[in-house]
Motif scaffolding. Sequence first.
Motif, PDB file in Angstrom:
ATOM      1  N   ARG A 275       2.530 -12.651 -30.634  1.00 24.42           N
ATOM      2  CA  ARG A 275       2.107 -11.869 -29.307  1.00 24.42           C
ATOM      3  C   ARG A 275       0.961 -11.153 -29.881  1.00 24.42           C
ATOM      4  N   GLN A 276       0.541 -11.175 -31.216  1.00 29.36           N
ATOM      5  CA  GLN A 276      -0.571 -10.317 -31.903  1.00 29.36           C
ATOM      6  C   GLN A 276      -1.806 -10.637 -30.853  1.00 29.36           C
ATOM      7  N   PRO A 277      -2.569  -9.708 -30.656  1.00 24.84           N
ATOM      8  CA  PRO A 277      -4.019 -10.019 -29.780  1.00 24.84           C
ATOM      9  C   PRO A 277      -4.828 -10.992 -30.441  1.00 24.84           C
ATOM     10  N   TRP A 278      -5.040 -11.126 -31.710  1.00 25.44           N
ATOM     11  CA  TRP A 278      -5.840 -11.980 -32.199  1.00 25.44           C
ATOM     12  C   TRP A 278      -5.254 -13.322 -32.073  1.00 25.44           C
ATOM     13  N   ARG A 279      -3.892 -13.606 -31.874  1.00 23.57           N
ATOM     14  CA  ARG A 279      -3.407 -14.937 -31.747  1.00 23.57           C
ATOM     15  C   ARG A 279      -3.831 -15.418 -30.230  1.00 23.57           C
ATOM     16  N   THR A 280      -3.972 -14.502 -29.341  1.00 20.33           N
ATOM     17  CA  THR A 280      -4.216 -14.920 -27.930  1.00 20.33           C
ATOM     18  C   THR A 280      -5.864 -15.147 -27.839  1.00 20.33           C
ATOM     19  N   HIS A 281      -6.515 -13.947 -28.216  1.00 21.13           N
ATOM     20  CA  HIS A 281      -7.855 -13.864 -27.992  1.00 21.13           C
ATOM     21  C   HIS A 281      -8.736 -14.738 -29.154  1.00 21.13           C
ATOM     22  N   VAL A 282      -8.279 -15.125 -29.895  1.00 14.48           N
ATOM     23  CA  VAL A 282      -9.113 -16.011 -31.184  1.00 14.48           C
ATOM     24  C   VAL A 282      -8.384 -17.264 -31.343  1.00 14.48           C
ATOM     25  N   GLU A 283      -7.118 -17.196 -31.803  1.00 19.94           N
ATOM     26  CA  GLU A 283      -6.586 -18.524 -32.321  1.00 19.94           C
ATOM     27  C   GLU A 283      -6.314 -19.286 -31.072  1.00 19.94           C
ATOM     28  N   ALA A 284      -5.544 -18.884 -30.198  1.00 21.27           N
ATOM     29  CA  ALA A 284      -5.025 -19.783 -28.789  1.00 21.27           C
ATOM     30  C   ALA A 284      -6.271 -20.091 -28.073  1.00 21.27           C
TER      31      ALA A 284
ATOM     32  N   ALA B 121     -13.449  -7.756 -23.755  1.00 22.55           N
ATOM     33  CA  ALA B 121     -13.398  -6.715 -22.795  1.00 22.55           C
ATOM     34  C   ALA B 121     -12.159  -5.607 -23.189  1.00 22.55           C
ATOM     35  N   ASP B 122     -11.210  -6.094 -23.702  1.00 27.19           N
ATOM     36  CA  ASP B 122      -9.927  -5.191 -23.966  1.00 27.19           C
ATOM     37  C   ASP B 122     -10.428  -4.413 -25.577  1.00 27.19           C
ATOM     38  N   PHE B 123     -10.935  -4.889 -26.503  1.00 25.42           N
ATOM     39  CA  PHE B 123     -11.002  -4.208 -27.735  1.00 25.42           C
ATOM     40  C   PHE B 123     -12.612  -3.987 -27.961  1.00 25.42           C
ATOM     41  N   GLY B 124     -13.512  -4.753 -27.621  1.00 26.07           N
ATOM     42  CA  GLY B 124     -14.881  -4.500 -27.788  1.00 26.07           C
ATOM     43  C   GLY B 124     -15.042  -5.509 -29.103  1.00 26.07           C
ATOM     44  N   LEU B 125     -16.390  -5.729 -29.122  1.00 25.79           N
ATOM     45  CA  LEU B 125     -16.937  -6.693 -30.052  1.00 25.79           C
ATOM     46  C   LEU B 125     -16.854  -6.322 -31.423  1.00 25.79           C
ATOM     47  N   ASP B 126     -17.099  -5.181 -31.765  1.00 24.00           N
ATOM     48  CA  ASP B 126     -16.958  -4.551 -33.124  1.00 24.00           C
ATOM     49  C   ASP B 126     -15.715  -4.741 -33.660  1.00 24.00           C
ATOM     50  N   PHE B 127     -14.722  -4.425 -32.910  1.00 24.17           N
ATOM     51  CA  PHE B 127     -13.245  -4.701 -33.503  1.00 24.17           C
ATOM     52  C   PHE B 127     -12.970  -6.081 -34.099  1.00 24.17           C
ATOM     53  N   TRP B 128     -13.769  -7.208 -33.686  1.00 25.26           N
ATOM     54  CA  TRP B 128     -13.531  -8.545 -33.783  1.00 25.26           C
ATOM     55  C   TRP B 128     -14.319  -9.079 -34.870  1.00 25.26           C
ATOM     56  N   SER B 129     -15.389  -8.387 -35.115  1.00 25.03           N
ATOM     57  CA  SER B 129     -16.700  -8.822 -35.858  1.00 25.03           C
ATOM     58  C   SER B 129     -16.143  -9.441 -37.160  1.00 25.03           C
ATOM     59  N   LEU B 130     -15.188  -8.698 -38.115  1.00 25.26           N
ATOM     60  CA  LEU B 130     -14.573  -9.147 -39.226  1.00 25.26           C
ATOM     61  C   LEU B 130     -14.041 -10.459 -39.243  1.00 25.26           C
TER      62      LEU B 130
ATOM     63  N   TRP C  72     -15.625 -29.428 -38.120  1.00 29.41           N
ATOM     64  CA  TRP C  72     -14.834 -28.151 -38.376  1.00 29.41           C
ATOM     65  C   TRP C  72     -15.570 -27.076 -37.440  1.00 29.41           C
ATOM     66  N   HIS C  73     -14.597 -26.153 -37.101  1.00 29.06           N
ATOM     67  CA  HIS C  73     -15.098 -25.240 -35.915  1.00 29.06           C
ATOM     68  C   HIS C  73     -14.944 -23.836 -36.256  1.00 29.06           C
ATOM     69  N   ALA C  74     -15.789 -23.035 -36.032  1.00 33.55           N
ATOM     70  CA  ALA C  74     -15.706 -21.717 -36.088  1.00 33.55           C
ATOM     71  C   ALA C  74     -14.846 -20.888 -34.880  1.00 33.55           C
ATOM     72  N   PRO C  75     -13.994 -19.885 -35.160  1.00 38.67           N
ATOM     73  CA  PRO C  75     -13.292 -19.171 -34.487  1.00 38.67           C
ATOM     74  C   PRO C  75     -14.324 -18.537 -33.123  1.00 38.67           C
ATOM     75  N   GLN C  76     -13.673 -18.734 -32.146  1.00 44.48           N
ATOM     76  CA  GLN C  76     -14.251 -18.200 -30.701  1.00 44.48           C
ATOM     77  C   GLN C  76     -13.567 -17.112 -30.299  1.00 44.48           C
ATOM     78  N   LEU C  77     -14.288 -16.149 -29.680  1.00 45.50           N
ATOM     79  CA  LEU C  77     -13.412 -14.991 -28.868  1.00 45.50           C
ATOM     80  C   LEU C  77     -13.392 -15.109 -27.364  1.00 45.50           C
ATOM     81  N   ALA C  78     -12.274 -14.866 -27.000  1.00 49.85           N
ATOM     82  CA  ALA C  78     -12.044 -14.933 -25.325  1.00 49.85           C
ATOM     83  C   ALA C  78     -12.500 -13.672 -24.788  1.00 49.85           C
ATOM     84  N   PRO C  79     -13.542 -13.808 -23.593  1.00 53.56           N
ATOM     85  CA  PRO C  79     -13.999 -12.652 -23.203  1.00 53.56           C
ATOM     86  C   PRO C  79     -12.991 -11.407 -22.618  1.00 53.56           C
ATOM     87  N   GLN C  80     -11.709 -11.903 -22.408  1.00 53.74           N
ATOM     88  CA  GLN C  80     -10.682 -10.695 -22.227  1.00 53.74           C
ATOM     89  C   GLN C  80     -10.431  -9.955 -23.417  1.00 53.74           C
TER      90      GLN C  80
END
Length: 247
Positions: free
Chosen positions: A17-26, A224-233, A213-221
């Motif tokens: 249920r951690q947000p990175w699981r939904t917005h990046v992994e899944a 929207a919920d956390f901002g791009l800065d949060f995900w950049s690392l 091989w594929h790089a991770p992708q960020l879901a638009p949601q």
Amino acid sequence: MPTDYDPIAELYQLSKRQPWRTHVEAHTLLGLIGDVSGLSVLDVACGEGFYTRLLKQRGASRVVGVDLSAGMVELARTQEAGHRLGISYQVGDARNLAFDGEFDLVVAAYLLNYARDRSELAAMCAGIARCLKPGGRFVTVNSNPATHFPTVPSFRKYGFEAANAGTGNWREGSPIRWKFYLDGQAFEIENYYLDVAAHEVALTAAGFLNIRWHAPQLAPQGEADFGLDFWSLLLTQCPVAFLECTR
Ligand SMILES: C[S@@+](CC[C@H](N)C(=O)[O-])C[C@H]1O[C@@H](n2cnc3c(N)ncnc32)[C@H](O)[C@@H]1O
């Protein structure tokens, strides 16, 4: 020792249920998998069925989940009993699967990183290849074999860390230790390091083609919920890597 999931099955389920699981992994894994309507799908190392259920809900005709951990399979079956989707779950080892060319697609989230050496990795890849129809696809996410885990930054703000500082002599088979933080609780799992070339050798020997091989992708949601800065690392130094290939 490989992680025994029986005692941590429920905590592991909560970590999905951690947000990175939904917005990046899944988001990335399901994007790579694409349309599964009408496909027969095998989810190897299915755990408690997180992706298994999503694959059936997305229209796969036949979905089977297999996992080494009886505790994880029990959790998956309990959810199936509570809300029937028509998924069959079995306890089994990826290296000895009893299916013969039956599936259009095999998915395995965090299986290959359990191989402790090249022979175990080869056995997993060969086991998966045997389950696929000719032309069938294998799509997977694992610990990133291009990451140098002893010097990886902290991912604590996403709810996990790869706690490998001081592991010194980093080599094939070195343990990768993950720690997941939940509300007031934490648990650890251990995977093993094999490099990119070892994966490509094992997949090729098993008969796989078009290895990508594929790089991770960020879901638009997620943006929207956390901002791009949060995900950049996570997006620039991602400690998990996505991979697809064809039999
Ligand atoms: C990190 S969990 C991932 C579960 C699920 N795929 C998910 O993403 O939620 C890794 C799973 O791999 C399973 N596993 C490890 N080695 C395996 C093997 N040789 N064959 C089948 N499952 C295995 C473990 O029991 C565990 O449930």
